[in-house]
Design an enzyme around this catalytic site. Structure first.
Site, PDB file in Angstrom:
ATOM      1  N   GLU A  61      -3.001  -6.762   4.402  1.00 24.28           N
ATOM      2  CA  GLU A  61      -3.303  -5.357   4.085  1.00 24.28           C
ATOM      3  C   GLU A  61      -4.794  -5.118   4.206  1.00 24.28           C
ATOM      4  O   GLU A  61      -5.591  -6.058   4.254  1.00 24.28           O
ATOM      5  CB  GLU A  61      -2.912  -5.063   2.635  1.00 24.28           C
ATOM      6  CG  GLU A  61      -1.426  -5.113   2.351  1.00 24.28           C
ATOM      7  CD  GLU A  61      -0.833  -3.742   2.073  1.00 24.28           C
ATOM      8  OE1 GLU A  61      -1.503  -2.727   2.341  1.00 24.28           O
ATOM      9  OE2 GLU A  61       0.297  -3.715   1.576  1.00 24.28           O
ATOM     10  N   HIS A  88       0.828  -1.225   0.000  1.00 24.52           N
ATOM     11  CA  HIS A  88       0.000   0.000   0.000  1.00 24.52           C
ATOM     12  C   HIS A  88       0.858   1.269   0.000  1.00 24.52           C
ATOM     13  O   HIS A  88       0.347   2.356  -0.152  1.00 24.52           O
ATOM     14  CB  HIS A  88      -1.014   0.005   1.164  1.00 24.52           C
ATOM     15  CG  HIS A  88      -0.435   0.316   2.513  1.00 24.52           C
ATOM     16  ND1 HIS A  88      -1.211   0.665   3.591  1.00 24.52           N
ATOM     17  CD2 HIS A  88       0.851   0.332   2.961  1.00 24.52           C
ATOM     18  CE1 HIS A  88      -0.440   0.895   4.639  1.00 24.52           C
ATOM     19  NE2 HIS A  88       0.807   0.686   4.289  1.00 24.52           N
ATOM     20  N   GLU A 108      -5.253   2.673  -0.507  1.00 22.74           N
ATOM     21  CA  GLU A 108      -5.646   1.329  -0.089  1.00 22.74           C
ATOM     22  C   GLU A 108      -6.451   0.727  -1.250  1.00 22.74           C
ATOM     23  O   GLU A 108      -7.153   1.451  -1.955  1.00 22.74           O
ATOM     24  CB  GLU A 108      -6.502   1.394   1.167  1.00 22.74           C
ATOM     25  CG  GLU A 108      -5.766   1.882   2.405  1.00 22.74           C
ATOM     26  CD  GLU A 108      -4.691   0.915   2.868  1.00 22.74           C
ATOM     27  OE1 GLU A 108      -5.011  -0.227   3.179  1.00 22.74           O
ATOM     28  OE2 GLU A 108      -3.513   1.312   2.904  1.00 22.74           O
TER      29      GLU A 108
HETATM   30  C1  LIG Z   1       4.936   0.455   6.270  1.00 26.60           C
HETATM   31  S1  LIG Z   1       6.422  -0.351   6.684  1.00 26.60           S
HETATM   32  C2  LIG Z   1       5.861  -1.961   7.115  1.00 26.60           C
HETATM   33  C3  LIG Z   1       6.792  -2.687   8.024  1.00 26.60           C
HETATM   34  C4  LIG Z   1       6.255  -4.035   8.503  1.00 26.60           C
HETATM   35  N1  LIG Z   1       6.006  -4.955   7.405  1.00 26.60           N
HETATM   36  C5  LIG Z   1       5.020  -3.855   9.335  1.00 26.60           C
HETATM   37  O1  LIG Z   1       3.928  -4.179   8.873  1.00 26.60           O
HETATM   38  O2  LIG Z   1       5.125  -3.356  10.449  1.00 26.60           O
HETATM   39  C6  LIG Z   1       7.196  -0.607   5.127  1.00 26.60           C
HETATM   40  C7  LIG Z   1       8.553  -1.266   5.231  1.00 26.60           C
HETATM   41  O3  LIG Z   1       9.102  -1.373   3.909  1.00 26.60           O
HETATM   42  C8  LIG Z   1      10.489  -1.156   4.026  1.00 26.60           C
HETATM   43  N2  LIG Z   1      11.043  -0.799   2.702  1.00 26.60           N
HETATM   44  C9  LIG Z   1      10.868   0.351   2.003  1.00 26.60           C
HETATM   45  N3  LIG Z   1      11.538   0.301   0.836  1.00 26.60           N
HETATM   46  C10 LIG Z   1      12.163  -0.916   0.803  1.00 26.60           C
HETATM   47  C11 LIG Z   1      12.973  -1.581  -0.157  1.00 26.60           C
HETATM   48  N4  LIG Z   1      13.300  -0.992  -1.323  1.00 26.60           N
HETATM   49  N5  LIG Z   1      13.414  -2.815   0.126  1.00 26.60           N
HETATM   50  C12 LIG Z   1      13.080  -3.429   1.299  1.00 26.60           C
HETATM   51  N6  LIG Z   1      12.298  -2.861   2.245  1.00 26.60           N
HETATM   52  C13 LIG Z   1      11.844  -1.616   1.993  1.00 26.60           C
HETATM   53  C14 LIG Z   1      10.591  -0.038   5.033  1.00 26.60           C
HETATM   54  O4  LIG Z   1      11.891   0.064   5.561  1.00 26.60           O
HETATM   55  C15 LIG Z   1       9.553  -0.476   6.052  1.00 26.60           C
HETATM   56  O5  LIG Z   1      10.102  -1.301   7.040  1.00 26.60           O
END
Ligand SMILES: C[S@@+](CC[C@H](N)C(=O)[O-])C[C@H]1O[C@@H](n2cnc3c(N)ncnc32)[C@H](O)[C@@H]1O
Length: 422
Positions: free
Chosen positions: A358, A329, A385
């Site tokens: 999600e 999302h 969403e």
């Molecule tokens: C909204 S958070 C969700 C974290 C976890 N899955 C949760 O539900 O609590 C999105 C996650 O995606 C990670 N993220 C963003 N870009 C990324 C990338 N290119 N590769 C790996 N992770 C990434 C961020 O660091 C973050 O931890």
């Protein structure tokens, strides 16, 4: 109060409905607490005059939010908690925090009027369940993150939309977030360069859905039947689940606790800055850095579905499940498709499952927690969403078919299960 008799009859009928939920809430009946809360919101909307509603949303809540933000900076809630149940007076709080007595007094009075703390006498205050929660990083940092990062984006959204002639935002480098924070960087790039905000965000991620039922809970998604009943005991070295973009690893920790029967490795993947925040000693999960825009590194040897059926186990099959929670999302369809296309080649037909945790926006009756998350994703990432149809379309484009969607009740995130389309 100027309430017409129709109005008061409506309010009374909501109160009657609320009464019918008291027992179910007492007995922890799933969804009852959320239903009661929704009715209390409806009752507030019925009882308030228009000018009270404007006062509440226009000043009372912004003042509460600012006062909480200030109080967390000053560690006021820690001071209340430390008193161990005794009231704390304004002079004590002023001397502990270094703030002026009269400023602390007006801050505490508003926090009490808005149910954040208790007032036990003149200039004397006590903690509440909420104020105690605000001493714990996963809650406290949610306040800082929402105030400092999301707040300005919401404020900037009307101006941004006016400038762009009210088109639905869709550019991750040029949306309300960039407009408000005066940057051209996408949200996660910006966040990654600001360690304080990033830490707040990650801590908040580990706490924002606390108290809600999740897919690992009994009666939600049949974890055993769908994921591990056919795994054999010699599968300890095989990867069971990869949590892609898994943040600090809270979901994997929860999975270990709630499903001790699961054999196999649990692998966390996220950006290096996030993985570096984790205390390795306390983890029974594997911490790896991985950019989800690159090919998935946990993968088996490619084979046909018919081969896999012969032996549903083994190291060479890759992970049983690849899991995304609140990841897709954050990205528009084009980027989400790239993320999915980097996973699909690692999945074994007939064996691997893709799990997406999600929101699925219902066609009717979406709750405030879903609709506000939709707005948050717009304000921060110029994204949205998705409805069930939008999820099915996106997954279909990546060559995946949805094999089930499990939704609990009242605005909880759903669990979407998909497999390779054969
Ligand atoms: C909204 S958070 C969700 C974290 C976890 N899955 C949760 O539900 O609590 C999105 C996650 O995606 C990670 N993220 C963003 N870009 C990324 C990338 N290119 N590769 C790996 N992770 C990434 C961020 O660091 C973050 O931890």
């Amino acid at each position: 109060m100027d309430l017409s008799s129709n109005h008061s009859r409506d309010a009374a009928s909501v109160v009657r409905e609320m009464n019918t939920l008291i027992d179910p809430v007492d007995h922890n009946q799933p969804g009852a607490r959320e239903a009661l809360l929704a009715l209390s919101h409806r009752l507030t909307a019925m009882l308030e005059t228009p000018s009270e509603t404007i006062q509440r949303i226009g000043w009372a809540e912004p003042a509460r939010f600012a006062a909480i933000r200030i109080a967390t900076d000053l560690k006021v809630f820690d001071a209340l908690k430390k008193a161990g149940g005794d009231s704390v007076n304004i002079s004590q709080l002023a001397s502990e925090t270094g703030a002026e007595n009269s400023l602390i007094a007006r801050t505490m009075k508003h926090l009490s009027a808005m149910n954040v703390v208790g007032e036990t006498g003149a200039d004397e205050f006590s903690p509440t369940r909420f104020s105690n929660a605000l001493t714990i990083p996963k809650y406290r940092d949610g306040i800082s993150y929402c105030f400092d990062v999301a707040g300005p984006s919401f404020h900037g959204t009307p101006g941004y939309l006016k400038d762009t002639k009210y088109q639905n935002p869709g550019n991750i480098s040029d949306g309300p977030f960039q407009y408000a924070h005066r940057t051209e960087e996408p949200f996660f790039v910006w966040l990654g360069k600001r360690p304080e905000h990033f830490e707040h965000f990650n801590n908040y991620m580990s706490g924002y859905r606390q108290g809600k039922r999740g897919w690992m809970d009994e009666g939600f998604y049949p974890v055993r039947e769908r994921l591990y009943h056919d795994m054999q005991n010699d599968d300890e070295n095989a990867v069971f689940l990869v949590d892609v973009g898994g943040g600090l690893g809270h979901d994997l920790e929860e999975l270990r606790v709630k499903h001790p029967g699961i054999r196999g490795r649990l692998v966390l993947q996220d950006q290096p800055e996030v993985i570096a925040q984790i205390d390795k000693a306390s983890n029974s999960i594997e911490l790896t850095t991985h950019d989800f825009f690159t090919p998935q590194s946990v993968k088996g040897t490619p084979r046909q579905e018919s081969d896999v059926r012969k032996k549903l186990t083994g190291l060479d099959l890759g992970a049983r499940a690849y899991y995304f929670h609140s990841v897709l999302h954050d990205w528009n369809d084009a980027s989400s498709l790239k993320i999915l296309q980097n996973i699909v080649p690692a999945m074994q037909p007939g064996f691997s499952k893709l799990l997406i945790n999600e929101n699925v926006v219902p066609d009717v009756g979406a709750t405030w927690s879903i609709t506000s998350m939709d707005w948050l994703t717009m304000a921060l990432g110029a994204v949205r969403e998705r409805t069930e149809k939008q999820w099915r379309d996106l997954l279909g484009q990546a060559g995946l078919k949805v094999t089930g969607i499990w939704t609990y009740d009242q605005g909880t995130e759903s669990l979407i299960e998909a497999e390779i389309e054969v």
